[in-house]
Write an enzyme that holds these catalytic residues in place. Structure first.
Site, mmCIF file in Angstrom:
data_model
loop_
_atom_site.group_PDB
_atom_site.id
_atom_site.type_symbol
_atom_site.label_atom_id
_atom_site.label_comp_id
_atom_site.label_asym_id
_atom_site.label_seq_id
_atom_site.Cartn_x
_atom_site.Cartn_y
_atom_site.Cartn_z
ATOM 1 N N LYS A 133 4.347 60.981 -1.443
ATOM 2 C CA LYS A 133 5.487 61.788 -1.686
ATOM 3 C C LYS A 133 4.709 63.374 -1.724
ATOM 4 O O LYS A 133 3.489 63.291 -1.835
ATOM 5 C CB LYS A 133 5.733 61.812 -3.248
ATOM 6 C CG LYS A 133 7.180 60.923 -3.625
ATOM 7 C CD LYS A 133 7.292 60.775 -5.109
ATOM 8 C CE LYS A 133 8.545 61.289 -5.367
ATOM 9 N NZ LYS A 133 9.550 60.644 -6.467
ATOM 10 N N GLU A 162 19.319 50.489 -15.849
ATOM 11 C CA GLU A 162 20.037 50.784 -16.830
ATOM 12 C C GLU A 162 20.540 49.625 -17.593
ATOM 13 O O GLU A 162 20.771 49.520 -18.910
ATOM 14 C CB GLU A 162 21.178 51.939 -16.568
ATOM 15 C CG GLU A 162 20.424 53.226 -16.074
ATOM 16 C CD GLU A 162 19.953 53.327 -14.521
ATOM 17 O OE1 GLU A 162 20.207 52.356 -13.759
ATOM 18 O OE2 GLU A 162 19.380 54.423 -14.122
ATOM 19 N N ARG A 184 25.998 52.658 -15.303
ATOM 20 C CA ARG A 184 25.574 51.436 -15.017
ATOM 21 C C ARG A 184 25.540 50.218 -16.170
ATOM 22 O O ARG A 184 25.830 49.098 -15.654
ATOM 23 C CB ARG A 184 24.130 51.490 -14.564
ATOM 24 C CG ARG A 184 23.993 52.147 -13.092
ATOM 25 C CD ARG A 184 24.129 51.041 -12.016
ATOM 26 N NE ARG A 184 24.259 51.641 -10.910
ATOM 27 C CZ ARG A 184 23.501 51.914 -10.007
ATOM 28 N NH1 ARG A 184 22.158 51.798 -10.322
ATOM 29 N NH2 ARG A 184 23.803 52.509 -8.701
HETATM 30 C C1 LIG Z 1 20.872 54.552 -11.314
HETATM 31 C C2 LIG Z 1 19.904 55.776 -11.270
HETATM 32 N N1 LIG Z 1 19.136 55.954 -12.283
HETATM 33 C C3 LIG Z 1 18.274 56.842 -12.133
HETATM 34 C C4 LIG Z 1 18.376 57.883 -11.227
HETATM 35 C C5 LIG Z 1 17.325 59.036 -11.226
HETATM 36 N N2 LIG Z 1 16.492 58.970 -10.004
HETATM 37 C C6 LIG Z 1 16.672 59.903 -9.159
HETATM 38 S S1 LIG Z 1 15.532 59.540 -7.752
HETATM 39 C C7 LIG Z 1 14.729 58.526 -8.688
HETATM 40 C C8 LIG Z 1 13.305 57.902 -8.291
HETATM 41 C C9 LIG Z 1 13.688 57.222 -7.008
HETATM 42 O O1 LIG Z 1 12.504 56.394 -6.519
HETATM 43 P P1 LIG Z 1 12.389 55.626 -5.236
HETATM 44 O O2 LIG Z 1 13.721 55.033 -4.973
HETATM 45 O O3 LIG Z 1 11.162 55.225 -5.128
HETATM 46 O O4 LIG Z 1 12.417 56.888 -4.259
HETATM 47 P P2 LIG Z 1 11.278 58.339 -4.013
HETATM 48 O O5 LIG Z 1 11.998 59.581 -4.816
HETATM 49 O O6 LIG Z 1 10.019 57.868 -4.430
HETATM 50 O O7 LIG Z 1 11.585 58.471 -2.561
HETATM 51 C C10 LIG Z 1 15.338 58.292 -10.304
HETATM 52 C C11 LIG Z 1 14.906 57.359 -11.179
HETATM 53 C C12 LIG Z 1 19.344 57.646 -10.327
HETATM 54 N N3 LIG Z 1 19.526 58.545 -9.187
HETATM 55 N N4 LIG Z 1 20.055 56.675 -10.252
#
Ligand SMILES: Cc1ncc(C[n+]2csc(CCOP(=O)(O)OP(=O)(O)O)c2C)c(N)n1
Length: 622
Positions: free
Chosen positions: A279, A367, A395
């Site tokens: 990242k 969630e 969710r």
């Molecule tokens: C259902 C849901 N819960 C929480 C989020 C908030 N959220 C957005 S991006 C993220 C992290 C995602 O992590 P990852 O899939 O590893 O992707 P990265 O950002 O590391 O590329 C979260 C928790 C979301 N978008 N959707």
């Protein structure tokens, strides 16, 4: 600038790895510069630039299908798919969305923003292609954080079973917003350091060396294919799901990514390619603190200094106030435990976690599990408080019903980002929580007008027991406290009295209502304003008084109109035989509200002091 020559992914075809590396640098610069001005998801986007280039270079997504999970990491994809020029207007009203959006480009298949759905939707596309026998390929790119979501695992479970022609790319940067939690994440960390692809390259190299000069290219490719097959990770957990698993490969080595994706393209069936990325890659502040730079506010590019904007000065926010109250209560009640679904920073619960590390659970992007876990903790005698965004609590709806309400358990939902959220737009607006909670028997639904009300509500929720939802927006909380009247279950508070009309305002709409009343007073118009405090139980006595003593009643909420607070007021009026024709609802319209500043969105909904005063004047003149 090579980037100026790219108007569609087809333009990448003439470029080899060295040019693509140059393009990657240019794309990173454009992303960093744009997010510096507009805010947005920086670290995740910088991490997938090389992967995005390799994907578009090898596949033809004008025909094949590409689904990004969440979609917050689609900036390079946007830049490469004909949106370079509009990119500077990212996340502004009328500009590009910060997420995939089919109205912007045929390369965006779904409008997304919630995590974990990509494998299911991509599987649907793959199965549709199977019935059409089109031979088109389907690729889902999912992060290690989202992979732990129940929905993602449901998709994998089904895809492996039906043997769909689906390539899942696991973009593993070991981070969700914070470091990824869970046993699966721990497993992936072990796999991450496995030297699979390097071995593969060595094997291919050795095989080619062994071939006599002049031997056909076909044999070389065949050998490479065999080597790829051997590189399948036989003991990978998802092999047992029916996926052939490959990798990990270095997600910043474009040449290797291209070679691997070329092979992945030739293979069929369920395949999972593990790609290691970092990242924030390419911008030092984001690489050093990827959690802080996951979703960045506007900043100065030279030094990474945040240019602060009003809305997000942390200690003045509702979020901060809620967690301060929770920490205060946690000091005397050891039964209080806090739960987040991968949002320790966003919900502010990180402060609670630091204070009470043994009483905090981050369950990952799960969630449903968060809510059901809270039910179990409550049954076990604890007092769980779930900090969660309104949009993501969607969710957990069935768990609110089945695990919490039906059992009448003392679970408190701190529903953050309830209401219009600004630049993130329709995927993140928290406009439905009142509608989806208030019909559950036994739930108390409350919304504070100021920090003191919030504190009083949380205290009462923990004392009273039973299921509670307390909603507040992504905004600053008012500095002033509007009423000395202690919070009492199902009681509204009258804050101002006047004969010419009345406002019953919910939560964050109280402050602009009071401002509107003040403006009107300046013009000699006197109206009453009450803070509703509770959607359920609703204060029917106060409603009856407001209707009896005033010619009209405006009912305000930062929520969609159907099924919201105004609907609850109309239902109560009907039950009590009150004159509902004099009730005027002001709520967010029943359509998806596009990105803009929260202030502009509130104005469009008629929820600012100015628009409230205008509406009141027109009611007086009617
Ligand atoms: C259902 C849901 N819960 C929480 C989020 C908030 N959220 C957005 S991006 C993220 C992290 C995602 O992590 P990852 O899939 O590893 O992707 P990265 O950002 O590391 O590329 C979260 C928790 C979301 N978008 N959707």
């Amino acid at each position: 600038m090579l980037l100026n020559e790219i108007n569609s992914p087809a333009d990448l075809r003439r470029f080899g790895p060295t040019d693509l590396e140059q393009l990657a640098r240019e794309i990173r610069a454009l992303i960093t510069q744009t997010v510096a001005a507009r805010g947005g998801h920086l670290a995740s986007n910088l991490g997938v630039v090389d992967l995005t280039l390799a994907l578009h270079r090898i596949f033809d997504f004008s025909r094949d299908h590409l689904v990004w999970d969440v979609g917050h990491q689609c900036y390079a994809h946007k830049i490469l798919t004909g949106r370079r020029e509009g990119f500077e207007k990212l996340r502004t009203a009328g500009g590009l969305s910060g997420f995939p959006h089919p109205a912007e480009s045929p390369y965006d298949l779904f409008r997304t923003g919630h995590a974990g759905a990509s494998i299911s939707t991509a599987l649907g596309l793959a199965l549709a292609e199977r019935s059409a026998a089109s031979g088109l390929r389907t690729v889902a790119v999912i992060g290690d954080g989202a992979l732990g979501a129940g929905l993602a695992l449901e998709g994998l479970n089904h895809a492996g079973y039906v043997g769909a022609n689906l390539l899942v790319i696991l973009n593993d940067n070991q981070m969700a917003i914070s470091p990824t939690v869970g046993a699966l994440a721990r497993y992936l960390t072990r796999m991450r350091t496995r030297p699979a692809y390097d071995n593969l390259k060595q094997e291919v190299h050795d095989a080619l060396e062994r071939l006599p000069m002049g031997d056909s290219l076909a044999r070389a490719i065949h050998t490479f294919k065999d080597a790829v097959k051997e590189a399948v990770v036989p003991d990978h957990v998802f092999e047992r799901f029916g996926f052939r698993c490959f990798g990990p490969v270095d997600g910043h080595d474009i040449a290797t990514l291209m070679e691997t994706l070329e092979e992945m393209k030739r293979l069929e069936g369920p395949r999972l390619l593990h790609v290691n990325t970092r990242k924030g890659c390419g911008f030092a502040p984001a690489a050093e603190k990827p959690d802080e730079w996951h979703s960045a506010r506007p900043f100065t590019q030279q030094n990474g200094q945040i240019v602060s904007d009003d809305e997000s000065i942390e200690p003045s926010t509702w979020t901060y106030a809620a967690v301060s109250s929770l920490i205060g209560l946690g000091q005397t009640d050891e039964r209080i435990v806090a739960i987040t679904a991968a949002m320790p920073e966003g919900t502010g619960l990180l402060r609670f976690a630091h204070r009470f590390p043994g009483r905090f659970y981050d369950v990952g992007i799960c969630e449903q599990h968060a809510v059901a876990l809270a039910a179990g903790l409550a049954k076990g005698g604890l007092r769980p408080v779930v900090g969660i965004y309104s949009t993501f609590l969607q969710r957990g709806y069935d768990q609110l019903f089945h695990e919490v309400a039906l059992q009448n358990l003392p679970v408190v939902m701190l529903v953050d980002r309830a209401g219009l959220v600004g630049a993130d737009g329709p995927t993140h607006n928290g406009l439905y929580d009142i509608a989806y909670v208030r019909h559950l028997p036994g739930f108390t639904v409350a919304a504070p007008a100021d920090k003191r009300e919030l504190d009083g509500m949380l205290k009462l929720a923990l004392q009273a027991g039973g299921p509670w939802a307390i909603r507040y927006p992504r905004d600053r909380a008012p500095e002033a406290n509007f009423s000395d009247e202690p919070v009492a279950l199902g009681r509204a508070a009258v804050l101002r009295r006047g004969k010419q009309g009345a406002i019953l305002a919910l939560g964050a709409t109280v402050a602009p209502s009071l401002d509107a009343a003040e403006k009107l007073a300046g013009r000699g118009i006197a109206i009453s304003v009450a803070s509703a405090r509770f959607v359920k139980p609703l204060d029917a006595e106060c409603l009856a008084w407001l209707l009896a003593e005033h010619p009209w009643l405006m009912v305000l909420e930062d929520h969609t109109a159907p099924g919201g607070f105004g609907s609850a007021v109309l239902e109560t009026a009907e039950e009590r035989g009150l004159d509902s024709r004099r009730i005027h609802r002001v709520a967010v319209a029943d359509r998806f509200i596009e990105q803009a500043g929260r202030g502009a969105q509130l104005a469009a909904a008629g929820l600012t002091a100015e628009t409230i005063a205008e509406r009141a004047k027109s009611l007086i003149n009617a």
